[in-house]
Every structure is written in structure tokens, then in C-alpha cells.
Design an enzyme around this catalytic site. Structure first.
Site, PDB file in Angstrom:
ATOM      1  N   ASP A 102       0.845  -1.196   0.000  1.00 14.23           N
ATOM      2  CA  ASP A 102       0.000   0.000   0.000  1.00 14.23           C
ATOM      3  C   ASP A 102       0.882   1.249   0.000  1.00 14.23           C
ATOM      4  OD1 ASP A 102      -2.170  -1.689   0.235  1.00 14.23           O
ATOM      5  OD2 ASP A 102      -2.302  -1.463   2.417  1.00 14.23           O
TER       6      ASP A 102
HETATM    7  N1  URA Z   1      -1.216  -6.008   3.858  1.00 11.93           N
HETATM    8  C1  URA Z   1      -1.728  -4.751   3.886  1.00 11.93           C
HETATM    9  O1  URA Z   1      -2.770  -4.523   4.475  1.00 11.93           O
HETATM   10  N2  URA Z   1      -1.057  -3.786   3.254  1.00 11.93           N
HETATM   11  C2  URA Z   1       0.118  -3.973   2.605  1.00 11.93           C
HETATM   12  O2  URA Z   1       0.677  -3.036   2.062  1.00 11.93           O
HETATM   13  C3  URA Z   1       0.633  -5.284   2.585  1.00 11.93           C
HETATM   14  C4  URA Z   1      -0.052  -6.287   3.225  1.00 11.93           C
END
Ligand code: URA
Length: 238
Positions: A102
Site C-alpha cells: 500500500d
Molecule cells: N497487507 C496490507 O494490508 N497492506 C500492505 O501493504 C501489505 C499487506
């Protein structure tokens, strides 16, 4: 492949720009100056541009310590992407991130120009482990550990079992064996906690190097490359 195309692929410029370089006599192949942009070059040929040897490897593998605030995408009209943090040659060689983090997630992001390796590492059948350090907004409990270990129904899918190891009252190390969208954040939400910081520490056999500052990257070393091909049962291409 034509010499001009090869130099474009290696990010020496547009087709017009590399043709100009070649016509000016600034490019050698196998020690000989070549002035014909259409000359065929084989993959093993030694190429120099303006007297400097060119790194002609097509397959590249990188590890990045992703900073927060950067998208995991090849390009975006408005926002900075992880590709913007790399020299252009990695884009022209299609050295792409494997999976995504993310925008606000930091840590280990692996890139490869080997499409088959990328595909296999993401395949749901392979169960490549990923470990994250998560900081959350409320105290973690033994019950949370058990919920992670049982697998959770998140509405649209049921997670596999995951390991949660408590590091501090509001910090845990989470290992998941799959990689669904926002998975770690959603698992914590399911136990009533919001993730404040998420940092990936490992991806399969790769560990986030301690000496790789946030926002920087390096090519993988031999051992790291071999460990990845071994993980997915593939021969490393020559
Ligand atoms: N899980 C998440 O919620 N976000 C990420 O960036 C990676 C794994």
C-alpha cells in the site's frame, strides 16, 4: 536484435537519439565502431557507448526499501511511483514490482524483469511467506494471536492461518502465506485494531537488508537470486 532497438531497451534514449549516437561513431560492438543503427547484435555482444562498457543484462532483480507515500505501480499520472525511484533502464527492461505494498506501507519490495519468476512468486499455490511489523492503535492480546492462527473470515474470503508474534504491547510481527488486497490491515481490523504503521521485513527467502536505507534500492546478490529461483522450483535463465 537491431543495435538501435537494443540501446533503446537499455535506456540510452529514444530511437532517434540512439540512432544519432550510432551515426556519430560513439558506439562500438565487439570492439568495432558501428555506424549502422540497423546492425544486428547478439545478446552476448560487448557494447560500449562513448567509451564506457554497457551493462547489457536483460534480467535484473532488485530489492527496495520502499518509503511511505509512494505507489506500487508502473506509472501514475499524478502520484510518485516506485518506478520513479529507479533509473529508467529498469523500466525499459520491464523490471517490475512483485506484488504490491500500500502507499503508506514501507519496507521490502522485490522487483524482477523475469516475468515467469514474478508470476510464480505471486501464484496462490506457492504460499510465499511475507513478514510484516505492524504497529496498531490498541493493545494486542493472546486472543488476537489465536485468531490469526485460526485463519479469519473477512467476508469476501477466509484467510489461511497466519502467525502473530507480539513484540510490544501494540507491535506485532505478522507472517502471512498469501497476499490478498490490504490483507494485514484487514486482519487487524477483524480483531478491532487499526494499523498505524506497516513495514515489510521479508518476502519468501529475501530479508530486508539492515544497511538499505528507506527509499533506496540495490540489485540482488547471487545468493539472494538463487534462493528465489529455488523457492519457485525454476532454473535461473542464463
Ligand atoms: N497487507 C496490507 O494490508 N497492506 C500492505 O501493504 C501489505 C499487506
Amino acid at each position: 536484435m537491431r543495435l538501435d532497438r537494443r540501446l533503446c531497451e537499455l535506456a540510452f534514449g529514444t530511437r532517434k537519439e540512439v540512432q544519432a549516437l550510432i551515426r556519430q561513431g560513439l558506439v562500438t560492438v565487439g570492439g568495432q565502431t558501428v555506424r549502422d543503427p540497423g546492425q544486428h547484435t547478439d545478446d552476448a555482444a560487448v557494447i560500449t557507448v562513448k567509451g564506457t562498457a554497457v551493462d547489457t543484462r536483460r534480467i535484473r532483480h532488485l530489492i527496495m526499501n520502499k518509503p511511505a507515500g509512494v505507489l506500487t505501480a508502473a506509472r501514475d499520472a499524478r502520484q510518485q511511483t516506485v518506478m520513479d525511484l529507479l533509473p529508467p533502464v529498469y523500466g525499459t527492461l520491464s523490471c517490475m514490482p512483485v506484488g504490491r505494498l500500500d502507499r503508506d506501507t514501507t519496507g521490502l519490495l522485490f522487483f524482477t524483469s523475469d516475468g515467469e519468476l514474478n508470476h510464480r512468486l505471486l501464484s496462490p499455490q506457492r504460499h510465499v511467506d511475507k513478514t510484516y511489523r505492524a504497529q496498531v492503535d490498541a493493545d494486542l492480546t493472546q486472543e488476537d494471536v489465536e485468531r490469526f492462527a485460526q485463519g479469519m473470515d473477512l467476508g469476501d474470503f477466509v484467510t489461511e492461518t497466519a502467525e502473530l508474534v507480539l513484540e510490544g504491547p501494540r507491535t506485532g510481527l505478522v507472517t502471512i502465506h498469501e497476499g490478498k488486497f490490504h490483507q494485514v490491515k484487514r486482519m487487524f481490523e477483524a480483531v478491532g485494531k487499526q494499523v498505524l504503521l506497516l513495514d515489510r521485513l521479508s518476502f519468501g527467502p529475501l530479508k530486508l537488508p539492515k544497511d538499505l536505507p528507506r527509499g533506496t534500492w540495490r540489485e540482488l546478490n547471487r545468493e539472494e537470486i538463487q534462493s528465489l529461483y529455488r523457492q519457485v522450483g525454476m532454473e535461473e535463465p542464463v
